[in-house]
Write a protein that holds these residues in place. Structure first.
Motif, PDB file in Angstrom:
ATOM      1  N   LYS A  30       0.840  -1.193   0.000  1.00 25.55           N
ATOM      2  CA  LYS A  30       0.000   0.000   0.000  1.00 25.55           C
ATOM      3  C   LYS A  30       0.877   1.246   0.000  1.00 25.55           C
ATOM      4  O   LYS A  30       1.893   1.306   0.689  1.00 25.55           O
ATOM      5  N   THR A  31       0.456   2.236  -0.781  1.00 22.52           N
ATOM      6  CA  THR A  31       1.161   3.513  -0.820  1.00 22.52           C
ATOM      7  C   THR A  31       0.149   4.613  -1.126  1.00 22.52           C
ATOM      8  O   THR A  31      -1.048   4.342  -1.303  1.00 22.52           O
ATOM      9  N   ARG A  32       0.630   5.841  -1.181  1.00 23.66           N
ATOM     10  CA  ARG A  32      -0.254   6.964  -1.465  1.00 23.66           C
ATOM     11  C   ARG A  32       0.082   7.575  -2.810  1.00 23.66           C
ATOM     12  O   ARG A  32       1.232   7.558  -3.247  1.00 23.66           O
ATOM     13  N   HIS A  33      -0.945   8.119  -3.449  1.00 21.85           N
ATOM     14  CA  HIS A  33      -0.751   8.889  -4.676  1.00 21.85           C
ATOM     15  C   HIS A  33      -1.886   9.894  -4.763  1.00 21.85           C
ATOM     16  O   HIS A  33      -3.064   9.523  -4.765  1.00 21.85           O
ATOM     17  N   ASN A  34      -1.517  11.179  -4.808  1.00 22.41           N
ATOM     18  CA  ASN A  34      -2.522  12.248  -4.838  1.00 22.41           C
ATOM     19  C   ASN A  34      -3.504  12.128  -3.675  1.00 22.41           C
ATOM     20  O   ASN A  34      -4.724  12.254  -3.837  1.00 22.41           O
ATOM     21  N   HIS A  35      -2.953  11.840  -2.494  1.00 22.62           N
ATOM     22  CA  HIS A  35      -3.731  11.755  -1.258  1.00 22.62           C
ATOM     23  C   HIS A  35      -4.755  10.624  -1.281  1.00 22.62           C
ATOM     24  O   HIS A  35      -5.725  10.641  -0.525  1.00 22.62           O
ATOM     25  N   GLN A  36      -4.538   9.647  -2.127  1.00 22.06           N
ATOM     26  CA  GLN A  36      -5.397   8.469  -2.160  1.00 22.06           C
ATOM     27  C   GLN A  36      -4.546   7.227  -1.915  1.00 22.06           C
ATOM     28  O   GLN A  36      -3.359   7.190  -2.246  1.00 22.06           O
ATOM     29  N   LEU A  71      -3.857   6.711   6.660  1.00 22.23           N
ATOM     30  CA  LEU A  71      -4.293   6.835   5.274  1.00 22.23           C
ATOM     31  C   LEU A  71      -4.039   5.562   4.481  1.00 22.23           C
ATOM     32  O   LEU A  71      -4.851   5.168   3.642  1.00 22.23           O
ATOM     33  N   ILE A  72      -2.924   4.870   4.754  1.00 20.57           N
ATOM     34  CA  ILE A  72      -2.587   3.718   3.920  1.00 20.57           C
ATOM     35  C   ILE A  72      -2.923   2.389   4.575  1.00 20.57           C
ATOM     36  O   ILE A  72      -2.626   1.340   4.030  1.00 20.57           O
ATOM     37  N   ARG A  73      -3.565   2.396   5.716  1.00 22.96           N
ATOM     38  CA  ARG A  73      -3.974   1.134   6.330  1.00 22.96           C
ATOM     39  C   ARG A  73      -5.147   0.540   5.577  1.00 22.96           C
ATOM     40  O   ARG A  73      -5.972   1.230   5.050  1.00 22.96           O
TER      41      ARG A  73
END
Length: 212
Positions: free
Chosen positions: A106-112, A210-212
Motif C-alpha cells: 500500500k502507498t499513497r498517490h494524490n492523497h489516495q 491513510l494507507i492502512r
C-alpha cells in the motif's frame, strides 16, 4: 622379359591415373562436418551472486513491513525519488498453497491509497529466494539478504538484470545509524553510490491511517 616389365609398368601407371581421375571427376570429396558450437554458458546476473540469509524462517517474515530506504538505478526513482510516498508491505500465507505468499503493498498517490496485490512463489530448494512470476523475461527474482525478523529486513529485487536493494523496518521510523550503515554497505556491494539511495519519508500517524 624387359618388354613384359614395361607393359606391366604401363598398366600400373594407367590404373593409378584412372583412380586419381575418377576421384576428382566422379564427385567432390566429402567435406568435414562442421563441429557443433559448445553450449552457451548461462548468464550470471547480480541476483545469482547474492546469497540469502542462512536458515530463513518464512513464518517469521509474515506481517507488516515499512519501506525505509531503497537503492536503485530505476529511471522512475531517479526522476521522482524526491516524491516517494510512505509504502507498507504486508506478507501473509496464501490459503491455497504452502509454496506461495500473498503480498499486499500500500502507498499513497494524490492523497489516495493504492494497494497492489501480488503472489510470491517460494523456492523449495533455497529458502530466502522467491519469484514474482510474469512473462519469463519479466519475472522478478527476490532474495531476503539479511533480517532479524523483529526490526529490519534487507531484500533484493531483480528484473531484467537490474537489481534494487530495499530496507524494511517493523516499526515506524526504525532507522538507526548502525542499520543505515549496514544498508549502505550492502548497497555499495551492488555498485550503488549514495546518489542512488532514496530514503522514504517519515511515517507519521496520519500517513499510516491513510494507507492502512
Amino acid at each position: 622379359m624387359v618388354g613384359l616389365w614395361r607393359c606391366t609398368l604401363a598398366v600400373m601407371l594407367t590404373c593409378v591415373y584412372l583412380w586419381g581421375s575418377g576421384d576428382a571427376v566422379g564427385g567432390a570429396k566429402s567435406r568435414p562436418r562442421p563441429q557443433k558450437r559448445p553450449p552457451k554458458k548461462p548468464k550470471i546476473t547480480p541476483i545469482d551472486l547474492t546469497e540469502p540469509a542462512q536458515n530463513i524462517d518464512i513464518e517469521r517474515m509474515l506481517g507488516r513491513w515499512y519501506l525505509l530506504n531503497s537503492a536503485s538505478k530505476c529511471s522512475y526513482l531517479i526522476n521522482h525519488g524526491t516524491k516517494v510516498e510512505p509504502t507498507v508491505m504486508t506478507i501473509t500465507r496464501t490459503p491455497t498453497s504452502n509454496e506461495m505468499l500473498s503480498v499486499s503493498t500500500k502507498t499513497r498517490h494524490n492523497h489516495q491509497c493504492w494497494e497492489i496485490l501480488q503472489v510470491y512463489h517460494l523456492n523449495p530448494g533455497t529458502p530466502g529466494r522467491l519469484t514474482l512470476k510474469a512473462h519469463p523475461e519479466d519475472n522478478i527474482e527476490i532474495v531476503i539478504g539479511e533480517t532479524d525478523y523483529d526490526s529490519y529486513a534487507i531484500m533484493y529485487y531483480q528484473k531484467r538484470g537490474m537489481i534494487t536493494v530495499k530496507l524494511y523496518g517493523r516499526f515506524l521510523n526504525n532507522l538507526s545509524e548502525p542499520l543505515l550503515t549496514k544498508f549502505e554497505e550492502l548497497a555499495a556491494k551492488q555498485n550503488f553510490q549514495r546518489a542512488y539511495h532514496f530514503p522514504f519519508p517519515t511515517y507519521s500517524m496520519s500517513n499510516i491511517i491513510l494507507i492502512r
